[in-house]
Design an enzyme around this catalytic site. Sequence first.
Site, PDB file in Angstrom:
ATOM      1  N   GLU A   1       3.985   4.954   9.111  1.00  0.00           N
ATOM      2  CA  GLU A   1       5.338   5.368   8.698  1.00  0.00           C
ATOM      3  C   GLU A   1       5.773   4.713   7.395  1.00  0.00           C
ATOM      4  OE1 GLU A   1       8.157   5.000  11.886  1.00  0.00           O
ATOM      5  OE2 GLU A   1       7.146   6.504  13.123  1.00  0.00           O
TER       6      GLU A   1
ATOM      7  N   GLU B   1       2.093   9.807  17.018  1.00  0.00           N
ATOM      8  CA  GLU B   1       3.246   9.302  17.782  1.00  0.00           C
ATOM      9  C   GLU B   1       4.088  10.499  18.183  1.00  0.00           C
ATOM     10  OE1 GLU B   1       5.770   6.059  16.554  1.00  0.00           O
ATOM     11  OE2 GLU B   1       4.131   5.073  15.500  1.00  0.00           O
TER      12      GLU B   1
END
Length: 503
Positions: A177, A296
């Site tokens: 991320e 995720e």
Amino acid sequence: MTATTSQARIMIDEERTVGAISPLLFGGFAEHMGRCIYQGIFEPGSPLADRHGFRTDVLAALRELNPRVIRYPGGNFLSGYHWRDGVGPVEQRPRRRELAWQSIETNRFGTHEFITLCRTLGAEPMLGVNLGTGTIEEAGALVEYCNAPAGAATADLRIAHGAAEPFNVRYWCLGNEMDGPWQIGHLDATAYAVKAREAAKIMKWHDPSIQLVLCGSSSTGMPTYPEWDRIALEVCWEHVEYLSLHYYAGNRDDDTDSYLALARQFEEHLDTLAATLRYVKSKLRSRHDVFLSWDEWNVWYKDHVVHGGWSEAPHLLEEVYNLEDALVVAQWMNVFLRRCHVLKIACIAQLVNVIAPILTRPDGLLRQSIFYPFMLFNRHAAGESLDLNVRAPTYHTRAYGEQPVLDAAASYDTTRGEGAVFMVHRGRNTSLTTDVIWQGRAPDQVTAIYQVTGSDPKAANSFEHPDVITVRESPGGPIDDRRFRLDLPPLSLTVVTYRQNQA
């Protein structure tokens, strides 16, 4: 209901396929966050722990889920983690302040323990390298540590730590991320892409066989989505095999009808990034292919405790899942099957305690509602994903307008002659009489029917009442004139398995 009928039909032609289902499509994610590792998977000293410190009850439940790949060690944790802290004699490993979740990391669980976990479960390890505070040299050194034979300093360090043979880790994530301002060492798209490219080069010089996952956007809500993905891909295309995507679903507005239609969002997310992949490949005139890794994904919107108060294994994000959450998870996995030509890896976040299908306490564990759809898909989805023709009545949603009450996917494994149809009835009031119709050669029989259902979308399991939401199995039956009819109760996941005569 906007239609007067409560009937639906699913047309199956096993010659019409979406693509092969990747064996990595049903994976899991484990991060040093909250109680996922400590007091979850790993609890030395517990009467339930084995000689490695793993909770035997947790291992048994994880074997039911059968994650094909496990991503580790993070998560936001990754961007501040230095892998050398987690190797070597446990008593010599440093205690660290973990900045992402404001917790104390003891480093009792590290790379060797993770590899042992994966081998115990028969899962492929997927390791992440720190591209926040870490360096490209550190990333390459971890590949050498894990995958190189004896004869070089870092590989010899692994051997000194008790692992004579290389771990042969094939799948690696280039950070986590990195588009997010919350990330330790956050970079803009171009800076991240350059760093990821240079890390990828070093890593593959150490081991050309590895496959790399590039950080994509952490959510469709990011202002840089999908431009971040385009920039990162254009810089790194020839050096990576996958682009990651992340998303967490929720029902913050308590709008169950719209929440149960989130498959629309999931498909649009995948379609946007699939188009981005096609664009970049065309722009670069490349013959190399890059696929998607949804490494995720899960429901998360109730528990927002993310700061651990500088304690060990704090209770963070211990979401309690209900029936509607389980049906959203089931539809997510239907989408995985319908888009498996481009989506090859998917890791549910996380496996234990933290936004997870399993909750633990010292004397046992609880299988949450979302445990069961994951288990059913992992057991019965194999081979090829089938391109279905589904006709069903619609219902109105505030967020997406009219949507069909039935969401479906199917698979067929030619090597075993076995198939499965996965059906989510999103309606809340009326049963749906559904005909499953085979257009080609019909199977001999439906072998079993599995259902997850209930009357209350908010119903959830608890330690006191662990079986409020569970799987109920019933026998199948003969197929009459290529057709099998069944009634789908409202708010239900139904899995129909069938077998073809191989003679």
